[in-house]
Scaffold this active site. Sequence first.
Site, mmCIF file in Angstrom:
data_model
loop_
_atom_site.group_PDB
_atom_site.id
_atom_site.type_symbol
_atom_site.label_atom_id
_atom_site.label_comp_id
_atom_site.label_asym_id
_atom_site.label_seq_id
_atom_site.Cartn_x
_atom_site.Cartn_y
_atom_site.Cartn_z
ATOM 1 N N GLN A 58 0.827 -1.206 0.000
ATOM 2 C CA GLN A 58 0.000 0.000 0.000
ATOM 3 C C GLN A 58 0.864 1.261 0.000
ATOM 4 O OE1 GLN A 58 -3.308 -2.057 2.818
ATOM 5 N NE2 GLN A 58 -3.673 0.116 2.528
ATOM 6 N N ARG B 190 -9.502 -0.490 7.298
ATOM 7 C CA ARG B 190 -10.434 0.421 6.653
ATOM 8 C C ARG B 190 -10.795 1.603 7.561
ATOM 9 N NH1 ARG B 190 -14.310 -1.334 1.921
ATOM 10 N NH2 ARG B 190 -14.813 0.727 1.183
ATOM 11 N N CYS B 191 -9.763 2.206 8.120
ATOM 12 C CA CYS B 191 -9.989 3.432 8.880
ATOM 13 C C CYS B 191 -8.666 4.138 8.996
ATOM 14 C CB CYS B 191 -10.546 3.141 10.266
ATOM 15 S SG CYS B 191 -9.330 2.527 11.428
ATOM 16 N N GLU C 9 -13.201 5.068 3.968
ATOM 17 C CA GLU C 9 -13.224 4.400 5.256
ATOM 18 C C GLU C 9 -14.378 4.835 6.140
ATOM 19 O OE1 GLU C 9 -8.469 3.697 5.260
ATOM 20 O OE2 GLU C 9 -9.201 5.525 6.148
#
Lengths: 806, 164
Positions: A237, A384-385, A760
């Site tokens: 990522q 996802r945050c 997110e």
Amino acid sequence: MNDLSPDRDDRIANLKGLGCSRKRVEDARFTQGKGNYVDDIKMPGMLHGDFVRSPYAHARVVSINIDAAMALDGVVAVLTAKDLEPLGLHWMPTLAGDKQMVLADGKVLFQGQEVAYVVARDRYVAADAVELVEVDYEELPVIVDPFKALEPGATVLREDLEGQTSGAHGERRHPNHIFLWEEGDKAATEAVLDEAEVVAEETIYYHRTHPCPLETCGCVASMDKVNGKLTLYGTFQAPHVVRTVASLLSGIEEHNIRVVSPDIGGGFGNKVGVYPGYVCSIVASIVTGKPVKWVEDRMENLMATAFARDYWMKGRISATKEGKITGLHCHVTADHGAFDACADPTKFPAGFFHICTGSYDIPVAYVGVDGVYTNKAPGGVAYRCSFRVTEAAYFIERMIEVLAQELNMDAAELRRINFIRKDQFPYHSALGWEYDSGDYHTAWDKALTAVNYDGLRAEQAERVEAFKRGETRKLMGIGLSFFTEIVGAGPVKNCDILGMGMFDSCEIRIHPTGSATARLGTISQGQGHATTFAQILASEIGISADSITIEEGDTDTAPYGLGTYGSRSTPVAGAATALAGRKIRAKAQMIAAYLLEVHDNDVEFDVDRFVVKGAPERFKTMKEIAYAAYNQAIPGLEPGLEAVSYYDPPNMTYPFGAYICVMDLDVDTGQTEIRQVYALDDCGTRINPMVIEGQVHGGLTEAYAIAMGQEIAYDEMGNCKTGTLMDFFLPTAVETPHYTTDFTETPSPHHPIGAKGVGESPNVGGVPMFSNAVHDAFRAFGLRQSHMPHDHWRIWRIAEGLGLHG
Amino acid sequence: MSKKMQITLTVNGETQELLAEPRELLIYVLRERLNITGPHVGCETSHCGACTVTMDGKSVKSCTVFAAQANGAEITTIEGIGSPDSLHVLQNAFREHHGLQCGFCTPGMITRATKLLEDNPNPTEEDVRFGMAGNLCRCTGYQNIVKSVLAAATELSAAKEAAE
């Protein structure tokens, strides 16, 4: 220019710029099976790596015998810590300022830990050889409970740190303690709580879970010994950061390392960190001179790479009798597992958890987070945050519900009277953040109206009465959630990853015939950057998005950037893209003025061209300007039309949203049915509504999974009980709810196009929504707090505990 | 390891002869030996469906089928479903209705959906949700996948009616 002719509308439409639901350019290859994921990469002579992993959660490694494995036909090498030690690579630094064993150095600290790395001709032979490596273990006492880990006399897990009374984040008060991180005014908060009219107190546990992207982590390392170049393909990522880390660890100069993130099959935070598999594959390629592929299987993924959450949050919230919140106190016991490998900006060992005052105007607050070692896998990634924001949102949204119960008030109304008002922005929170913009009351009212909130409450009250009369066994829960996120890390002055400031970048080349290529420091894992960044650029430079190629993920070509996670691509790289576009436009303006034989200030930009002010019939299109940039000698200007921008955001962005769901729940079976989900998101300026809606659907589904069944669970021996998709809950199309999405649009005042990021938000807001619905269903029967995940058994147990089974 | 077996497969219309160990999984034969990399490996336990192919008219998870079991079978993967010049209706529908994001599940999803619509050309939303439940997606929340499949069903039915 105020030319509103149809021709101008057509020109705007042709751009496919900001705000249009442009279809995705990525889809052609994915729908035809022509994606190029890391496991699709094949290189001549490529070898395969596989790990021998520990079956024990805590044990001494007495001996490792590789003879039988080495004797197997097709096995090329078996690496152990002893082989890595001379290179200084048997341990590696973590993102959190700790260090982590690459291969077991004398002991193992969690089940699934990497013990030896086998390199073989193909993956079947490698798997056979893994079975032939004989490891003699001597079991040690296991600690899976972070509270027990801090007891006096508890078994010392990290013997390598023995005697070190301070770590990367200050004092360690126990051998299994990592740090205490504090923010806010503790004394003032405690004083307010002591004097308060009403105080609600509760411990909220956000359980351990895992991002579990459909594609696991992997890499292919290829050392070209002739040219001295290392190429590393992988599920990264943050490819540039991986290059820098690879250079620092290996001693290979950075210009001789090329890191490529090919297509990535979902990340959700799982692919931010650096894992032993990458290090071992690089070493194996250097040793063998051949490319080496390592791709973890699902069990390895769930057991060893990148858990998320595992926060025990003890909260106290105070208010007046009328419900005005006066203070918030929170202490977190954070289970970090065996190594502190949390993926947070360096200065924030608890991430941005101190956004936990949420969307509310809370005058005084304090947060303290104790990080603790246990015999569990390392990780602590932002699933996802943005860096522990989902823990914070879950905490405050549960505390609000608990306070509403304490006050005997409606939870929607309690939120409304405590929201930060529109006129308070930019708002300075008690824990140090500057919220950029928001209009919470408008969003909340829109949401409550959309679902007919009063009607739902009336229906719920009737249901409770019917239940009490014995006419139904189903209760109804209304799940409320209003969240504020903090994304787009971050200002370089505060935020870095291993010393690299968290800016991002974009480089644009306009080609002579009027098309363009732009490269960014980010990398899409499904977000659709190739589609949406072209839209940002199209609106800035007047070239159709269809004529702009976006490239990411190859460190040889892309400008340095910090990657994609924490919803930072649009807030940071999106801003860099807009600003690089504006540099292009500034030069284009000079070229246009020269071509039109007027002064620079006498032309203005209009959609896809520069026109002479007051004489719209005199213009030069961007296509003409691009050509001129390459074929004319323009006095005072260099040839070409290129620009690069590195963007250091002045602040983070603060997307927010109002989520409401309705759940029916069977008290005898514990089964739930989500009848309705309404999700209103405000992510500032909307780049592609179709892509936004898709991301909201996906994030809500991940939230549904986490709240309703997904967990990484351990037994007392430290055995991971949820290592396959049989045990680890990923919802299918059958149980996944149907979603209704909505929006308000409050632009960020400091972002060049006003965008805030959205990917997110639905996970951050969705988890409290689903969890609050379960709690709300039982509120009439006195339930205060029951920990997630709310699977059927746990819901049945709530009903049993409340005496609802008669 | 035991002796290799001679295996004949017809994959996307082409006959393939190869030697494989009895334990070799179909997904690895497709991906490693035949370079058909559309089907993906997501779990190796039959749960996620990223490896879905059609084998003799049935949807199968090729991560839990031995290549030896597929001996003599006709296999269709995503690569055999449409071509760049002539995409399958489902391939267009997934793009049109934003039925994919990271793309990793997409080949298995579309392959499964072709079979679903063959078996049930006029499915309800419930039929689609149930019929696609063997294929997991982590990005989309399924809503747009369901929409894509239903839209493709409508289009395919209309085309069939027009042809009749």
